[in-house]
Design a protein around this motif. Structure first.
Motif, mmCIF file in Angstrom:
data_model
loop_
_atom_site.group_PDB
_atom_site.id
_atom_site.type_symbol
_atom_site.label_atom_id
_atom_site.label_comp_id
_atom_site.label_asym_id
_atom_site.label_seq_id
_atom_site.Cartn_x
_atom_site.Cartn_y
_atom_site.Cartn_z
ATOM 1 N N ASP A 63 -2.091 1.132 10.264
ATOM 2 C CA ASP A 63 -1.830 1.387 11.685
ATOM 3 C C ASP A 63 -2.898 0.735 12.555
ATOM 4 O O ASP A 63 -3.793 1.393 13.059
ATOM 5 N N LYS A 82 8.276 -0.159 16.417
ATOM 6 C CA LYS A 82 8.529 1.249 16.093
ATOM 7 C C LYS A 82 8.560 2.070 17.366
ATOM 8 O O LYS A 82 8.059 1.604 18.403
ATOM 9 N N HIS A 83 9.192 3.273 17.346
ATOM 10 C CA HIS A 83 9.938 3.902 16.265
ATOM 11 C C HIS A 83 11.399 3.833 16.663
ATOM 12 O O HIS A 83 11.766 4.382 17.704
ATOM 13 N N THR A 85 -2.225 9.838 7.326
ATOM 14 C CA THR A 85 -1.511 9.727 8.602
ATOM 15 C C THR A 85 -0.177 10.452 8.545
ATOM 16 O O THR A 85 0.723 10.168 9.314
ATOM 17 N N ASP A 111 9.834 5.764 8.559
ATOM 18 C CA ASP A 111 8.547 6.358 8.906
ATOM 19 C C ASP A 111 8.166 7.304 7.768
ATOM 20 O O ASP A 111 8.922 7.513 6.815
HETATM 21 C C1 GLC Z 1 3.122 8.249 11.113
HETATM 22 C C2 GLC Z 1 3.643 7.664 12.405
HETATM 23 C C3 GLC Z 1 3.840 6.194 12.384
HETATM 24 C C4 GLC Z 1 2.797 5.564 11.480
HETATM 25 C C5 GLC Z 1 3.079 6.025 10.070
HETATM 26 C C6 GLC Z 1 2.089 5.449 9.048
HETATM 27 O O1 GLC Z 1 3.794 9.436 10.819
HETATM 28 O O2 GLC Z 1 4.826 8.243 12.951
HETATM 29 O O3 GLC Z 1 3.758 5.722 13.726
HETATM 30 O O4 GLC Z 1 2.870 4.150 11.566
HETATM 31 O O5 GLC Z 1 3.086 7.433 9.963
HETATM 32 O O6 GLC Z 1 0.816 5.957 9.258
#
Ligand code: GLC
Length: 748
Positions: free
Chosen positions: A116, A213-214, A65, A292
């Motif tokens: 997430d 977030k964020h 991610t 983040d």
């Molecule tokens: C990503 C996102 C964030 C997410 C995190 C973990 O870059 O900005 O919303 O929770 O990384 O995956």
């Protein structure tokens, strides 16, 4: 031998060191409680490296991610250099990882597992923006509750949700993840999501810690370009972008994630005002702050740190407790503490917050409490959860247009053409951030339509074109399929990866040649309806001109195909209302309903007023808009008393009647305007709503109470409160369709 096993042996010999299981006596209090707690004792025993390890979060390799991955995360866990893992799931895998931490590290401190879980875990619900269009706080809370039940059964303790960024620029792909443009509604939805994820007791094995977030103003990215600078005034920050975070803190959220962006020169991930003065000082937040994904490292390209050591120092001193995937704390903090550049007390404060969260989750009582294969089999993607997801998908859909009552279609049609590049889509229905959602379990809209219509209906399908690209060679087959069909259903929109993170668009019209396809089909003159799958407001001016009916289905989740059929064939009437404005043209952005009036508000045919030469000021579809299969009339608006002392309430009443032939649901919206104040105020602001179901011909009187809190704002002197003067009240089924009344607040 892990601490946990050692203590188990000691406990047998000398009686329990750990408090008895929850329920027998209160869990060990945190540092605020009387006497030394087990966290105090643990902190005393931790080495500097072990403390830094707790402040380090790594991703497993089960999902990606962000920009970096480190396959050596297992080594870090074994060496006590990692206190939390994300993107790991299933009861068996998290149990395996947890055993490494508990049994192979010196202190056996359990891992925290994050993920997430944005709009469902395995049973995927509509994207958050879609859910917000249901205006159904109970259903939104239930959606988060079900997500928590499924995630917790797979060993997950912590979700990186809710995303509570206000967004008013549909070029920004992450508008899909929030609750739209309105601050008041976004706060109510944020509260519901925190309640849903966390429940009333984080120790319960079916609740998970939430993460606001964020933080903050990520949705104000200039030009709608993701990660771009947010240059907002202090007033806009306070009035628009901060309130949903404060609402989360008041709702008890246990973690906050910093945003990638800067605000007026200060990156949020090292923003002393945001992370300390405001979050801790003014709001009293006691939970944990996580960066983040590599956002600490990114202070260097921001130009806020000369190197990653400086970045880490600025971030930890500003108030970041945990470093997501950046390994900056892991690499630099030891030396910085030894040199006195970062006080040990700051690390102790961060580690205490992290251990407290693990304590609140019950992980010290039983690190494996969430890794429950039996529960996982029982609850994940259960029939009950699927039914809830299907119901939420229906309630999230917004009927934008329905000229001539094209919708609902009759299920006993003799022929129906289904045309469009997303008719067969499955994974796309899940939307972005669908995490552990399984596209192979999704029934497409085409399949759902085939199953819904009677045996006598011939369903003809043609794709017509791709989502993107300029190939028109499929038009011929599409026209042939539609030419003599009794009705045509177009399924158009964006791919799921065209919104969400790192998915900004400068052109927010339907992509590719979809408009041309719709116009060619419409010219056949058959009853035609378009179903849209998209993660942002689109500039639908061409489609609006071409077809008589448009149903906004967003990305409706695992059961979205069936939910579309439910609504298209009238088994359930659409009842959603837009929580974001749909512009006529991308050039109108930012455009939202609660704008300021300006000193030269538009006056038709007067040149020197606020206007465009080539486009109306109004949107194509405004905030609050949404049709259904019946109609409603509003009457008898009363605002009492017409004059009231400051600080007292006024009562607003309105009668709503179902003037159509079908039962229907309406969202009655109540807006307020402060006509003159110490600072300019928006032309209207949502201050209340009611979902209402009425049988044909039935009516109901709805009542709203507007109190001092509803009238309050940040006054010119910076204090929060109301001011005397004239107020307008507007009530209706959309921000642009309202009855209007007024009242006056006397100066006490
Ligand atoms: C990503 C996102 C964030 C997410 C995190 C973990 O870059 O900005 O919303 O929770 O990384 O995956």
């Amino acid at each position: 031998m892990g601490l946990y096993r050692w203590l188990l042996i000691v406990a047998v010999m000398v009686g329990p060191l750990w408090p008895a299981p929850v329920g027998a006596q209160p869990a060990a209090s945190t540092s605020e409680g009387a006497g030394e707690t087990r966290i105090d004792r643990l902190l005393e025993r931790m080495t500097l490296d072990e403390k830094i390890g707790q402040m380090t979060l790594f991703t497993s390799t089960w999902a990606q991610t962000g920009p970096t991955m480190d396959p050596a995360y297992l080594d870090h866990v074994r060496a006590g250099r990692c206190g939390a893992i994300f993107n790991a799931m299933t009861a068996s895998y998290t149990r395996w990882l947890q055993r490494i931490a508990v049994e192979e590290t010196r202190l056996g401190i359990p891992l925290l597992f994050g993920y997430d879980v944005i709009h469902g875990h395995r049973t995927i619900f509509p994207i958050p923006l879609a859910e917000s269009c249901s205006w159904d706080l109970a259903a939104i809370e239930q959606s988060a509750r079900i997500a928590a039940i499924e995630a917790a059964a797979e060993g997950i303790h912590w979700t990186f949700a809710p995303m509570v960024d206000i967004a008013r620029d549909p070029r920004w792909g992450r508008i899909a993840e929030g609750a739209g443009e309105d601050v008041w509604l976004a706060c109510r939805i944020a509260e519901a999501r925190v309640r849903g994820f966390q429940g009333t007791d984080l120790r319960r094995p079916d609740t998970i810690a939430a993460c606001a977030k964020h933080f903050a103003a990520y949705g104000a990215a200039q030009a709608g370009r993701d990660y771009h600078t947010a240059d907002v005034s202090e007033r806009t920050l306070e009035e628009v972008y901060l309130p949903p975070f404060e609402a989360c803190v008041k709702a008890g959220v246990r973690t906050v994630m910093t945003a990638f962006n800067e605000i007026a020169g200060h990156p949020c991930t090292a923003h002393p005002y945001l992370l300390s003065d405001l979050l801790r000082g003014r709001w009293g937040f006691t939970g944990m702050v996580v960066s983040d994904y590599t956002a600490i490292n990114e202070l260097v390209p921001h130009g806020y740190a000369a190197d990653e050591a400086e970045a880490g120092r600025r971030a930890v001193l500003a108030g970041v407790d945990m470093d997501m995937q950046g390994a900056v704390f892991l690499t630099h903090l030891r030396r910085q503490v030894e040199r006195g550049e970062v006080p040990m007390a700051r690390l102790d404060e961060a580690v205490r917050r992290i251990l407290t969260l693990k304590e609140e989750l019950g992980l010290f009582d039983d690190p494996y409490r969430y890794c429950d294969e039996a529960r996982e089999k029982r609850v994940v993607f259960s029939a009950r959860h699927q039914a809830a997801a299907r119901a939420m998908a229906r309630r999230s859909m917004v009927l934008l247009k329905n000229d001539g009552g094209v919708l609902p279609l009759r299920p006993n049609l003799r022929s129906l053409a289904v045309i469009g590049p997303l008719a067969e889509a499955t994974v796309d229905l899940l939307g972005n951030w669908h995490a552990a959602g399984d596209g192979s379990k999704v029934v497409s809209i085409l399949q759902a339509v085939r199953e819904r219509v009677g045996p006598g209906c011939q369903v003809r399908f043609a794709k017509g074109c791709e989502v993107e690209g300029h190939d028109r060679s499929g038009f011929r087959a599409a026209l042939a399929a539609a030419r003599d069909a009794e009705a045509v259903l177009l399924v158009l929109g964006e791919r799921e990866n065209m919104s969400g993170e790192a998915a900004s668009r400068v052109d927010i019209d339907l992509p590719g040649v979809q408009n041309e396809l719709a116009e060619a089909i419409a010219r056949l003159g058959r009853p035609t309806a378009a179903v849209l799958l998209n993660g942002r407001p689109l500039a639908l001016t061409r489609l609006h001109a071409a077809v008589p009916a448009i149903l906004e289905a967003w990305f409706p989740g695992s059961l979205g195909g069936r939910a579309v059929a439910d609504v298209v064939f009238g088994d359930h009437a659409p009842s959603g209302k837009l929580t974001v404005t749909f512009p006529r043209h991308v050039g109108q952005i930012p455009i939202y309903y609660s704008m300021k009036n300006t000193g030269r508000p538009l006056v038709a045919d007067q040149k020197y007023t606020s206007r465009y030469l080539d486009c109306p000021n109004t949107p194509l579809y405004p905030f609050g808009h949404g049709l259904t299969y019946t109609t409603f009339a509003y009457s008898d608006l009363q605002v009492e008393p017409p004059v009231v002392d400051g600080g007292k309430s006024v009562t607003v009443r309105v009668t709503v009647r179902n003037t159509g032939s079908r039962e229907g649901e309406e969202v009655v919206q109540c807006y307020l305007r402060d006509l003159a104040a110490s600072v300019t105020r928006p032309v209207k602001e949502l201050r209340g709503f009611r979902r209402l179901r009425l049988a044909p011909g039935a009516s109901a009187t709805i009542e709203f109470t507007l109190g001092a809190g509803d009238l309050s704002f940040r006054r010119a002197d910076g204090t929060w409160g109301w001011e005397p003067g004239e107020f307008r009240v507007m009530v209706g089924g959309s921000s642009d369709l309202t009855l209007e009344g007024s009242f006056h607040i006397r100066d006490n």
